[in-house]
Design a protein around this motif. Structure first.
Motif, mmCIF file in Angstrom:
data_model
loop_
_atom_site.group_PDB
_atom_site.id
_atom_site.type_symbol
_atom_site.label_atom_id
_atom_site.label_comp_id
_atom_site.label_asym_id
_atom_site.label_seq_id
_atom_site.Cartn_x
_atom_site.Cartn_y
_atom_site.Cartn_z
ATOM 1 N N PRO A 198 -1.853 80.634 -9.593
ATOM 2 C CA PRO A 198 -0.821 79.748 -9.045
ATOM 3 C C PRO A 198 0.414 79.723 -9.938
ATOM 4 C CG PRO A 198 -2.848 78.539 -9.530
ATOM 5 C CD PRO A 198 -3.080 79.942 -9.881
ATOM 6 N N ASN A 233 2.870 77.147 -9.914
ATOM 7 C CA ASN A 233 3.245 75.818 -10.389
ATOM 8 C C ASN A 233 2.033 75.113 -10.989
ATOM 9 O OD1 ASN A 233 2.069 75.685 -7.881
ATOM 10 N ND2 ASN A 233 3.178 73.869 -7.241
ATOM 11 N N PRO A 291 -0.655 72.082 -12.077
ATOM 12 C CA PRO A 291 -1.231 70.970 -11.334
ATOM 13 C C PRO A 291 -0.557 69.673 -11.711
ATOM 14 C CG PRO A 291 -2.825 71.915 -12.860
ATOM 15 C CD PRO A 291 -1.579 72.701 -12.979
ATOM 16 N N ARG A 338 -0.887 69.979 -7.716
ATOM 17 C CA ARG A 338 -0.145 70.708 -6.691
ATOM 18 C C ARG A 338 -0.177 69.917 -5.391
ATOM 19 N NH1 ARG A 338 -3.601 74.189 -9.116
ATOM 20 N NH2 ARG A 338 -2.634 75.540 -10.631
ATOM 21 N N ARG A 392 4.242 72.214 0.353
ATOM 22 C CA ARG A 392 4.834 73.061 -0.675
ATOM 23 C C ARG A 392 6.115 73.709 -0.181
ATOM 24 N NH1 ARG A 392 -0.626 76.165 -2.532
ATOM 25 N NH2 ARG A 392 -1.740 74.284 -3.143
#
Length: 187
Positions: A152, A154, A156, A158, A164
């Motif tokens: 991932p 980004n 956490p 998330r 998103r």
């Protein structure tokens, strides 16, 4: 209730019998007892039984724990094929090996124990068990999943997938609409 694997018990009994027969034979030869030739036979038979019985068989269910250093003995025992794999053969072999040990006091205990292990092997053979070698496991590496290859972007926590931001490749789809109205502060 689980099915009893008789061969496992026979293997432990026969290995102990071989050690007892070997010890009794050593005592008989060292003491030069009357009939010490039977004791010398007990030493040879005890060594043979220990070498034959040292490698454990693979269990039908569950994990099979091999003895320390049993792999080289496993290769030797496996090379004799059906003579060592068949428990009828082992039962009759142990029964024949234990008879001369009964003629001397120092080897009688090993003889009786080997006779008992012969009966247990016969019970295992009647139930259809046979010796299977425990071979080293070949470890296969699992293929790395797609999610691990692309971690991932980004950190956490998330937001859920539908909340998103879209990727910037699609400019129209990447436009973000703010659900809150934004107005200038009026002071």
């Amino acid at each position: 209730m689980g099915k009893i694997e008789w061969a496992m018990w026979a293997n432990e009994q026969a290995l102990a019998s071989g050690l007892i027969l070997l010890t009794g034979g050593i005592v008989g030869v060292a003491g030069q007892f009357r009939g010490w030739q039977f004791a010398a036979y007990g030493v040879a038979a005890g060594v043979f039984v220990c070498l034959l019985e040292y490698p454990r068989s693979k269990r039908n269910k569950g994990t099979s724990v091999e003895r320390t250093g049993q792999y080289c003995f496993t290769v030797c025992v496996k090379s004799f094929g059906p003579l060592t794999r068949n428990y009828y053969v082992r039962a009759f072999l142990h029964a024949a090996l234990c008879v001369p040990g009964g003629f001397m006091l120092a080897t009688v205990l090993g003889c009786v124990c080997l006779g008992i292990s012969s009966l247990i092997y016969l019970a295992a053979a009647i139930r259809g068990e046979q010796w299977e070698p425990i071979l080293p496991r070949v470890e296969t590496r699992k293929a790395v999943g797609e999610s691990i290859k692309n971690p991932p972007q980004n950190p956490p926590p998330r937001p859920p997938q539908e909340m998103r931001r879209k990727r910037a490749e699609d400019l129209e789809g990447a436009a973000y609409t703010n659900p809150m109205s934004v107005t200038a502060n009026e002071h």
